[in-house]
Design a protein around this motif. Structure first.
Motif, PDB file in Angstrom:
ATOM      1  N   ARG A  43      21.072   9.641  -4.581  1.00  0.00           N
ATOM      2  CA  ARG A  43      20.538  10.987  -4.410  1.00  0.00           C
ATOM      3  C   ARG A  43      19.122  11.143  -4.948  1.00  0.00           C
ATOM      4  NH1 ARG A  43      25.573  14.913  -6.103  1.00  0.00           N
ATOM      5  NH2 ARG A  43      26.924  14.341  -4.362  1.00  0.00           N
ATOM      6  N   ARG A  44      18.827  10.509  -6.066  1.00  0.00           N
ATOM      7  CA  ARG A  44      17.555  10.769  -6.741  1.00  0.00           C
ATOM      8  C   ARG A  44      16.620   9.582  -6.852  1.00  0.00           C
ATOM      9  NH1 ARG A  44      18.924  14.888 -11.677  1.00  0.00           N
ATOM     10  NH2 ARG A  44      20.066  16.402 -10.439  1.00  0.00           N
ATOM     11  N   GLY A  45      17.116   8.395  -6.575  1.00  0.00           N
ATOM     12  CA  GLY A  45      16.311   7.189  -6.761  1.00  0.00           C
ATOM     13  C   GLY A  45      15.027   7.184  -5.966  1.00  0.00           C
ATOM     14  N   ARG A  50       9.099   7.608  -5.410  1.00  0.00           N
ATOM     15  CA  ARG A  50       7.995   8.290  -4.734  1.00  0.00           C
ATOM     16  C   ARG A  50       7.076   8.944  -5.761  1.00  0.00           C
ATOM     17  NH1 ARG A  50      10.925  11.371  -1.663  1.00  0.00           N
ATOM     18  NH2 ARG A  50      10.871  13.127  -3.076  1.00  0.00           N
ATOM     19  N   ASP A  51       7.653   9.633  -6.745  1.00  0.00           N
ATOM     20  CA  ASP A  51       6.856  10.282  -7.785  1.00  0.00           C
ATOM     21  C   ASP A  51       6.083   9.252  -8.610  1.00  0.00           C
ATOM     22  OD1 ASP A  51       7.886  12.673  -6.879  1.00  0.00           O
ATOM     23  OD2 ASP A  51       9.235  12.974  -8.585  1.00  0.00           O
ATOM     24  N   LYS A  52       6.699   8.113  -8.872  1.00  0.00           N
ATOM     25  CA  LYS A  52       6.039   7.048  -9.633  1.00  0.00           C
ATOM     26  C   LYS A  52       4.835   6.531  -8.871  1.00  0.00           C
ATOM     27  CE  LYS A  52       6.886   2.492 -11.555  1.00  0.00           C
ATOM     28  NZ  LYS A  52       7.826   1.380 -11.654  1.00  0.00           N
ATOM     29  N   SER A  56       0.766   6.628  -9.969  1.00  0.00           N
ATOM     30  CA  SER A  56      -0.071   5.420 -10.074  1.00  0.00           C
ATOM     31  C   SER A  56      -1.325   5.555  -9.217  1.00  0.00           C
ATOM     32  CB  SER A  56       0.716   4.181  -9.695  1.00  0.00           C
ATOM     33  OG  SER A  56       1.116   4.223  -8.345  1.00  0.00           O
ATOM     34  N   PHE A  57      -1.279   6.304  -8.116  1.00  0.00           N
ATOM     35  CA  PHE A  57      -2.464   6.487  -7.285  1.00  0.00           C
ATOM     36  C   PHE A  57      -3.444   7.468  -7.910  1.00  0.00           C
ATOM     37  CE2 PHE A  57       0.375   5.155  -3.687  1.00  0.00           C
ATOM     38  CZ  PHE A  57      -0.306   3.958  -3.446  1.00  0.00           C
ATOM     39  N   LYS A  58      -2.984   8.339  -8.794  1.00  0.00           N
ATOM     40  CA  LYS A  58      -3.853   9.340  -9.400  1.00  0.00           C
ATOM     41  C   LYS A  58      -4.700   8.760 -10.516  1.00  0.00           C
ATOM     42  CE  LYS A  58      -0.873  13.284  -8.480  1.00  0.00           C
ATOM     43  NZ  LYS A  58      -0.032  14.339  -9.067  1.00  0.00           N
ATOM     44  N   VAL A  59      -4.389   7.575 -10.982  1.00  0.00           N
ATOM     45  CA  VAL A  59      -5.107   6.983 -12.119  1.00  0.00           C
ATOM     46  C   VAL A  59      -6.504   6.627 -11.780  1.00  0.00           C
ATOM     47  CG1 VAL A  59      -5.128   5.063 -13.731  1.00  0.00           C
ATOM     48  CG2 VAL A  59      -2.982   6.147 -13.102  1.00  0.00           C
TER      49      VAL A  59
END
Length: 59
Positions: A43-45, A50-52, A56-59
């Motif tokens: 359900r949440r994996g 996706r959030d991870k 990582s792209f925002k860094v």
């Protein structure tokens, strides 16, 4: 290979797991917990991954 972890659960939840085993829903309480973890990951994996990736792209 399985890794052992230790968790603490409220007595009511432990009793319900034991009742499920006694009713034949699961062979052991460990299998009942593994099933619950599988459902949680299904359900949440993907959301967590996706959030991870977005972080990582925002860094």
């Amino acid at each position: 290979m399985m890794k052992r972890i230790t968790i603490r659960l409220p007595q009511q939840q432990v009793e319900m797991l034991e009742q499920m085993v006694e009713a034949g829903e699961f062979p052991t309480t460990s299998e009942a917990v593994r099933d619950a973890v599988r459902v949680l990951i299904e359900r949440r994996g993907n959301r967590v991954l996706r959030d991870k990736d977005q972080v990582s792209f925002k860094v």
